[in-house]
Motif scaffolding. Sequence first.
Motif, PDB file in Angstrom:
ATOM      1  N   LEU A  14       2.812  -3.025   9.603  1.00  0.00           N
ATOM      2  CA  LEU A  14       2.427  -4.393   9.930  1.00  0.00           C
ATOM      3  C   LEU A  14       3.058  -4.754  11.263  1.00  0.00           C
ATOM      4  O   LEU A  14       4.269  -4.669  11.436  1.00  0.00           O
ATOM      5  N   THR A  15       2.219  -5.148  12.229  1.00  0.00           N
ATOM      6  CA  THR A  15       2.656  -5.445  13.580  1.00  0.00           C
ATOM      7  C   THR A  15       2.651  -6.943  13.809  1.00  0.00           C
ATOM      8  O   THR A  15       1.689  -7.627  13.470  1.00  0.00           O
ATOM      9  N   CYS A  16       3.727  -7.444  14.409  1.00  0.00           N
ATOM     10  CA  CYS A  16       3.851  -8.868  14.722  1.00  0.00           C
ATOM     11  C   CYS A  16       2.830  -9.235  15.795  1.00  0.00           C
ATOM     12  O   CYS A  16       2.679  -8.532  16.781  1.00  0.00           O
ATOM     13  N   SER A  17       2.143 -10.360  15.614  1.00  0.00           N
ATOM     14  CA  SER A  17       1.125 -10.765  16.579  1.00  0.00           C
ATOM     15  C   SER A  17       1.742 -11.372  17.836  1.00  0.00           C
ATOM     16  O   SER A  17       1.100 -11.420  18.879  1.00  0.00           O
ATOM     17  N   GLU A  18       2.991 -11.821  17.778  1.00  0.00           N
ATOM     18  CA  GLU A  18       3.615 -12.451  18.943  1.00  0.00           C
ATOM     19  C   GLU A  18       4.419 -11.464  19.785  1.00  0.00           C
ATOM     20  O   GLU A  18       4.261 -11.409  20.998  1.00  0.00           O
ATOM     21  N   CYS A  19       5.306 -10.676  19.166  1.00  0.00           N
ATOM     22  CA  CYS A  19       6.141  -9.759  19.960  1.00  0.00           C
ATOM     23  C   CYS A  19       5.564  -8.346  20.014  1.00  0.00           C
ATOM     24  O   CYS A  19       5.933  -7.563  20.868  1.00  0.00           O
ATOM     25  N   GLY A  20       4.670  -7.983  19.091  1.00  0.00           N
ATOM     26  CA  GLY A  20       4.028  -6.672  19.113  1.00  0.00           C
ATOM     27  C   GLY A  20       4.822  -5.559  18.470  1.00  0.00           C
ATOM     28  O   GLY A  20       4.448  -4.394  18.556  1.00  0.00           O
ATOM     29  N   ARG A  21       5.941  -5.883  17.820  1.00  0.00           N
ATOM     30  CA  ARG A  21       6.760  -4.849  17.183  1.00  0.00           C
ATOM     31  C   ARG A  21       6.294  -4.583  15.765  1.00  0.00           C
ATOM     32  O   ARG A  21       5.794  -5.471  15.090  1.00  0.00           O
ATOM     33  N   ARG A  22       6.483  -3.337  15.336  1.00  0.00           N
ATOM     34  CA  ARG A  22       6.135  -2.953  13.963  1.00  0.00           C
ATOM     35  C   ARG A  22       7.351  -3.204  13.088  1.00  0.00           C
ATOM     36  O   ARG A  22       8.315  -2.463  13.137  1.00  0.00           O
ATOM     37  N   ASN A  23       7.289  -4.249  12.271  1.00  0.00           N
ATOM     38  CA  ASN A  23       8.441  -4.671  11.487  1.00  0.00           C
ATOM     39  C   ASN A  23       8.402  -4.199  10.040  1.00  0.00           C
ATOM     40  O   ASN A  23       9.448  -4.043   9.427  1.00  0.00           O
ATOM     41  N   TYR A  24       7.235  -3.998   9.473  1.00  0.00           N
ATOM     42  CA  TYR A  24       7.108  -3.687   8.049  1.00  0.00           C
ATOM     43  C   TYR A  24       6.169  -2.511   7.847  1.00  0.00           C
ATOM     44  O   TYR A  24       5.269  -2.275   8.650  1.00  0.00           O
ATOM     45  N   THR A  25       6.374  -1.778   6.751  1.00  0.00           N
ATOM     46  CA  THR A  25       5.429  -0.751   6.324  1.00  0.00           C
ATOM     47  C   THR A  25       5.045  -1.040   4.882  1.00  0.00           C
ATOM     48  O   THR A  25       5.844  -1.569   4.103  1.00  0.00           O
ATOM     49  N   THR A  26       3.827  -0.708   4.533  1.00  0.00           N
ATOM     50  CA  THR A  26       3.330  -0.917   3.180  1.00  0.00           C
ATOM     51  C   THR A  26       2.191   0.066   2.933  1.00  0.00           C
ATOM     52  O   THR A  26       1.819   0.837   3.821  1.00  0.00           O
ATOM     53  N   SER A  27       1.643   0.048   1.756  1.00  0.00           N
ATOM     54  CA  SER A  27       0.500   0.895   1.442  1.00  0.00           C
ATOM     55  C   SER A  27      -0.662   0.024   1.005  1.00  0.00           C
ATOM     56  O   SER A  27      -0.467  -1.105   0.569  1.00  0.00           O
ATOM     57  N   LYS A  28      -1.864   0.572   1.173  1.00  0.00           N
ATOM     58  CA  LYS A  28      -3.043  -0.172   0.733  1.00  0.00           C
ATOM     59  C   LYS A  28      -4.046   0.785   0.132  1.00  0.00           C
ATOM     60  O   LYS A  28      -4.126   1.958   0.525  1.00  0.00           O
ATOM     61  N   ASN A  29      -4.785   0.287  -0.837  1.00  0.00           N
ATOM     62  CA  ASN A  29      -5.840   1.050  -1.475  1.00  0.00           C
ATOM     63  C   ASN A  29      -7.138   0.785  -0.720  1.00  0.00           C
ATOM     64  O   ASN A  29      -7.631  -0.334  -0.700  1.00  0.00           O
ATOM     65  N   ARG A  30      -7.674   1.821  -0.062  1.00  0.00           N
ATOM     66  CA  ARG A  30      -8.871   1.643   0.761  1.00  0.00           C
ATOM     67  C   ARG A  30     -10.111   1.313  -0.063  1.00  0.00           C
ATOM     68  O   ARG A  30     -11.060   0.734   0.454  1.00  0.00           O
ATOM     69  N   ARG A  31     -10.119   1.660  -1.323  1.00  0.00           N
ATOM     70  CA  ARG A  31     -11.287   1.352  -2.162  1.00  0.00           C
ATOM     71  C   ARG A  31     -11.367  -0.130  -2.498  1.00  0.00           C
ATOM     72  O   ARG A  31     -12.454  -0.691  -2.621  1.00  0.00           O
ATOM     73  N   ASN A  32     -10.217  -0.784  -2.639  1.00  0.00           N
ATOM     74  CA  ASN A  32     -10.198  -2.194  -3.020  1.00  0.00           C
ATOM     75  C   ASN A  32     -10.195  -3.129  -1.821  1.00  0.00           C
ATOM     76  O   ASN A  32     -10.718  -4.236  -1.902  1.00  0.00           O
ATOM     77  N   ILE A  33      -9.597  -2.711  -0.710  1.00  0.00           N
ATOM     78  CA  ILE A  33      -9.453  -3.559   0.470  1.00  0.00           C
ATOM     79  C   ILE A  33     -10.094  -2.840   1.651  1.00  0.00           C
ATOM     80  O   ILE A  33      -9.540  -1.885   2.188  1.00  0.00           O
ATOM     81  N   GLN A  34     -11.273  -3.301   2.092  1.00  0.00           N
ATOM     82  CA  GLN A  34     -11.969  -2.628   3.183  1.00  0.00           C
ATOM     83  C   GLN A  34     -11.519  -3.137   4.556  1.00  0.00           C
ATOM     84  O   GLN A  34     -11.411  -2.377   5.489  1.00  0.00           O
TER      85      GLN A  34
END
Length: 58
Positions: A14-34
Motif C-alpha cells: 500500500l503506497t501513500c498518495s501524498e509522500c509516495g512511500r510504501r508503508n504497508y503490505t497485505t494480501s488480497k484475493n483476486r477472485r473476490n476483489i477485481q
Amino acid sequence: MAKGKKGAVELISLTCSECGRRNYTTSKNRRNIQGKMEFNKYCKWDKKHTTHKESKIK
C-alpha cells in the motif's frame, strides 16, 4: 511451489498518495476483489491519516 503458477491470493503493498512511500503490505484475493484496493491509513512520515492505494511489490 512451482514458479510462474498464479494462485488466487497475491501479496500487495500500500503506497501513500501524498509522500509516495510504501508503508504497508497485505494480501488480497483476486477472485473476490477485481479493482485496486484503497484504504485510509496512518503515514508516519506525514504524521496524519492519508489515502493508501494498492501497488505491486518489487
